[in-house]
Motif scaffolding. Structure first.
Motif, PDB file in Angstrom:
ATOM      1  N   VAL A 131       0.856  -1.185   0.000  1.00  0.00           N
ATOM      2  CA  VAL A 131       0.000   0.000   0.000  1.00  0.00           C
ATOM      3  C   VAL A 131       0.891   1.233   0.000  1.00  0.00           C
ATOM      4  O   VAL A 131       1.866   1.303   0.751  1.00  0.00           O
ATOM      5  N   ARG A 132       0.561   2.188  -0.857  1.00  0.00           N
ATOM      6  CA  ARG A 132       1.324   3.435  -0.915  1.00  0.00           C
ATOM      7  C   ARG A 132       0.404   4.620  -0.659  1.00  0.00           C
ATOM      8  O   ARG A 132      -0.633   4.752  -1.294  1.00  0.00           O
ATOM      9  N   ARG A 133       0.810   5.442   0.283  1.00  0.00           N
ATOM     10  CA  ARG A 133       0.107   6.669   0.640  1.00  0.00           C
ATOM     11  C   ARG A 133       1.129   7.805   0.693  1.00  0.00           C
ATOM     12  O   ARG A 133       2.337   7.557   0.662  1.00  0.00           O
ATOM     13  N   PRO A 134       0.685   9.043   0.787  1.00  0.00           N
ATOM     14  CA  PRO A 134       1.652  10.137   0.948  1.00  0.00           C
ATOM     15  C   PRO A 134       2.519   9.919   2.188  1.00  0.00           C
ATOM     16  O   PRO A 134       2.046   9.405   3.209  1.00  0.00           O
ATOM     17  N   GLY A 135       3.776  10.302   2.101  1.00  0.00           N
ATOM     18  CA  GLY A 135       4.694  10.078   3.206  1.00  0.00           C
ATOM     19  C   GLY A 135       4.277  10.742   4.498  1.00  0.00           C
ATOM     20  O   GLY A 135       4.618  10.273   5.593  1.00  0.00           O
TER      21      GLY A 135
END
Length: 206
Positions: A91-95
């Motif tokens: 899963v990738r989200r804003p840092g």
């Protein structure tokens, strides 16, 4: 624990406590202040491969759970396999939105557990990267760091691969992070259980 368990030195498996994942945002504040690492926004759940129709249903349920369209190129959810037969759901989200990422990881673990795939779960992790001047403070060493949650142990450990050396890790940094986060997370006390997760998505270019 029963009498025989005590005498024979046996221990019962720790019941998974997925709510411990919610400790990661607080640990991230400590990690940045004490070691100069910040979240990248990438996290993963690793589990033994699920075959056939069960895996197809799992992907659809995750899509619905996280309310994302997996068909969109560069979308926030991806699946990959490794050489050991494990599947990584990434899963990738804003840092700067670690809270949402942790909620996603918790939700996926819960879905797998409630669907009967708890025995398949291995670990979850969140990836951090050294800020300029961060890391070991000497201009060398690991630039990426993972905080790994062991599902069956209910504990965390740091994993810090060297970005410029194949399958080598910065043990000194890992021990420093263990001490740093002792008040934030349930850190795995047995270091022989700090198994390497080489090539984990988002870690060291993985």
């Amino acid at each position: 624990m029963g009498f025989l368990d005590t005498v024979l030195g046996r221990s019962r498996p720790v019941r998974p406590d997925l709510d411990r994942l919610f400790g990661l945002p607080g640990a991230a504040i400590t990690l940045r202040a004490g070691a100069g690492f910040v979240p990248t926004g990438t996290g993963s759940v690793c589990f033994a491969a699920v075959e056939g129709g069960a895996f197809a249903r799992l992907k659809e349920e995750v899509r619905s759970l996280l309310d994302v369209d997996e068909g969109v190129a560069g979308g926030p959810v991806a699946y990959s396999g490794d050489a050991y037969g494990y599947t990584w759901l990434t899963v990738r989200r804003p840092g700067d939105d670690l809270v949402t990422l942790v909620n996603d990881l918790h939700a996926v673990n819960t879905l797998l557990q409630e669907a009967g795939f708890g025995p398949n779960l291995l670990c979850s992790l969140a990836v951090f990267r050294a800020e300029e001047g961060g890391g070991d403070g000497e201009g060398r060493g690991a630039r990426d760091l993972a905080l790994v949650y062991l599902y069956k142990r209910g504990t965390f450990y740091p994993f810090a691969p060297y970005g410029d050396r194949a399958e080598t890790r910065d043990n000194v940094l890992e021990l420093q992070v263990r001490a740093l986060l002792a008040d934030d997370l349930a850190v795995e006390p047995e270091t022989d259980r700090w198994f390497p997760v080489w090539g984990a998505p988002g870690l060291g270019g993985g």
